[in-house]
Motif scaffolding. Structure first.
Motif, PDB file in Angstrom:
ATOM      1  N   TYR A  78     -24.013 -25.818  -8.325  1.00  0.00           N
ATOM      2  CA  TYR A  78     -23.530 -26.617  -7.374  1.00  0.00           C
ATOM      3  C   TYR A  78     -23.990 -26.035  -6.091  1.00  0.00           C
ATOM      4  CZ  TYR A  78     -20.719 -28.264 -11.020  1.00  0.00           C
ATOM      5  OH  TYR A  78     -20.384 -28.741 -12.379  1.00  0.00           O
ATOM      6  N   ASP A  79     -24.712 -24.940  -6.089  1.00  0.00           N
ATOM      7  CA  ASP A  79     -25.192 -24.462  -4.680  1.00  0.00           C
ATOM      8  C   ASP A  79     -26.199 -25.343  -3.661  1.00  0.00           C
ATOM      9  OD1 ASP A  79     -23.237 -22.443  -5.084  1.00  0.00           O
ATOM     10  OD2 ASP A  79     -25.300 -20.838  -5.584  1.00  0.00           O
ATOM     11  N   VAL A  80     -26.691 -26.147  -4.449  1.00  0.00           N
ATOM     12  CA  VAL A  80     -27.722 -27.033  -4.002  1.00  0.00           C
ATOM     13  C   VAL A  80     -27.125 -28.143  -3.128  1.00  0.00           C
ATOM     14  CG1 VAL A  80     -28.083 -28.629  -5.839  1.00  0.00           C
ATOM     15  CG2 VAL A  80     -29.708 -28.267  -4.493  1.00  0.00           C
ATOM     16  N   LEU A  81     -25.815 -28.379  -3.244  1.00  0.00           N
ATOM     17  CA  LEU A  81     -24.991 -29.562  -2.481  1.00  0.00           C
ATOM     18  C   LEU A  81     -24.295 -28.696  -1.322  1.00  0.00           C
ATOM     19  CD1 LEU A  81     -23.384 -31.536  -5.685  1.00  0.00           C
ATOM     20  CD2 LEU A  81     -25.559 -31.848  -4.270  1.00  0.00           C
ATOM     21  N   SER A  82     -24.391 -29.621  -0.330  1.00  0.00           N
ATOM     22  CA  SER A  82     -23.576 -29.001   0.867  1.00  0.00           C
ATOM     23  C   SER A  82     -22.213 -29.546   0.415  1.00  0.00           C
ATOM     24  CB  SER A  82     -23.994 -29.987   2.172  1.00  0.00           C
ATOM     25  OG  SER A  82     -23.549 -31.164   2.104  1.00  0.00           O
ATOM     26  N   PRO A  83     -21.240 -28.719   1.196  1.00  0.00           N
ATOM     27  CA  PRO A  83     -19.921 -28.730   1.154  1.00  0.00           C
ATOM     28  C   PRO A  83     -19.419 -30.428   1.178  1.00  0.00           C
ATOM     29  CG  PRO A  83     -20.034 -26.864   2.444  1.00  0.00           C
ATOM     30  CD  PRO A  83     -21.479 -27.689   2.288  1.00  0.00           C
ATOM     31  N   ASP A  84     -19.890 -31.007   2.086  1.00  0.00           N
ATOM     32  CA  ASP A  84     -19.629 -32.615   2.322  1.00  0.00           C
ATOM     33  C   ASP A  84     -20.309 -33.232   1.005  1.00  0.00           C
ATOM     34  OD1 ASP A  84     -18.606 -32.227   4.660  1.00  0.00           O
ATOM     35  OD2 ASP A  84     -19.982 -32.916   5.883  1.00  0.00           O
ATOM     36  N   GLU A  85     -21.499 -32.880   0.345  1.00  0.00           N
ATOM     37  CA  GLU A  85     -21.956 -33.627  -0.563  1.00  0.00           C
ATOM     38  C   GLU A  85     -21.329 -33.342  -1.863  1.00  0.00           C
ATOM     39  OE1 GLU A  85     -26.692 -33.785   0.379  1.00  0.00           O
ATOM     40  OE2 GLU A  85     -25.819 -32.024  -0.413  1.00  0.00           O
ATOM     41  N   LEU A  86     -20.733 -32.073  -2.139  1.00  0.00           N
ATOM     42  CA  LEU A  86     -19.853 -31.809  -3.187  1.00  0.00           C
ATOM     43  C   LEU A  86     -18.644 -32.341  -3.093  1.00  0.00           C
ATOM     44  CD1 LEU A  86     -19.500 -29.773  -5.686  1.00  0.00           C
ATOM     45  CD2 LEU A  86     -18.501 -28.032  -4.495  1.00  0.00           C
TER      46      LEU A  86
END
Length: 267
Positions: free
Chosen positions: A237-245
């Motif tokens: 999940y590191d590829v996603l920004s906090p908002d995307e997560l």
């Protein structure tokens, strides 16, 4: 994320995919299970599938592999599995298929699913080598399966590192659910002496009490394994920004809830 991804990926073990496998010549549920789940490994022998899946008792895989490959090829099994699983997911999602921004949710899940490290994760690596489905529901199921098997490969590594075998892992899971080992569906079919020997081994290591429950050490060990499993799963999940997560979590929550609700009404 595990609680959201697991129900979606696990639709592959439901009635619709099972019936699809039976229709192409599988003898029972477990033939379809092994054909579908092992297919990303190609024509791997039973010994390899046993090692990769990790948590089956000795001899269980060999009752199905290589027999299934005389009835269906790995590529055919992948097709049956994907079509059956996406049909089941679409059925269980119901109106959510049209009411959610499925393209966006699937894009986020897929980005996570294809971004994780493959080293030391054979089943995940096999899935990563496959083409991504184009249809959104099928792609969402595939992305969830990638994340599920990535986590599963890491869980097996954590079990190995802590000296817990596959059947032992099921016993510990049963205890964590408040069940005795002989009541747990994944191992209750084993001969009683064989299962008793596993429990005795855990007892000798100070992990299980004389009454068949957790010792403090046993509970701490299982918690430590689960923590390591989560840590090993996190890089996906590191590829996603906090908002995307956050967006992905919000999008998956109603889907997982619908699948869980459908499962709770399945006989």
């Amino acid at each position: 994320m595990f609680e959201l991804v697991e129900p979606i990926g696990a639709v592959t073990f439901s009635d619709v995919p099972n019936e699809a496998f039976l229709a192409v010549g599988m003898r029972n549920y477990w033939d379809g299970y092994f054909a579908g789940r092992a297919a990303p490994l190609g024509l791997a022998p039973a010994e390899v599938v046993h090692a990769v899946f990790y948590n089956f008792a000795d001899g269980e895989v060999a009752r199905h592999i290589p027999w299934v490959w005389g009835k269906i090829t790995p590529q055919e099994a992948l097709t049956v599995r994907q079509q059956g699983s996406s049909a089941a997911l679409r059925q269980w999602m119901g109106p959510l298929v049209d009411s959610l921004d499925l393209t966006r949710i699937t894009d986020l899940a897929t980005r996570a699913g294809v971004s994780a490290p493959t080293v030391g994760r054979p089943l995940y690596a096999g899935l990563r080598a496959l083409a991504l489905p184009e249809e959104p529901v099928a792609r969402l199921w595939h992305a969830a399966t990638l994340l599920r098997e990535h986590r599963g490969d890491g869980h097996n590594a954590a079990l190995v590192a802590h000296g817990i075998g596959g059947t032992e892992a099921h016993v510990l899971l049963a205890l964590s659910m408040g069940m005795r080992a002989e009541e747990f569906g994944r191992v209750h079919h084993l001969p009683r002496p064989r299962l008793a020997a596993v429990v005795d081994g855990l007892r000798a290591r100070g992990l299980v009490t004389a009454e068949g429950g957790f010792t403090d050490a046993g509970r701490r060990l299982r918690e430590r394994i689960e923590t390591v499993t989560d840590e090993l799963a996190a890089p996906a999940y590191d590829v996603l920004s906090p908002d995307e997560l956050d967006e992905l979590i919000a999008g998956l929550e109603p889907i997982a809830a619908a699948v869980n609700a459908a499962n709770s009404h399945t006989p």
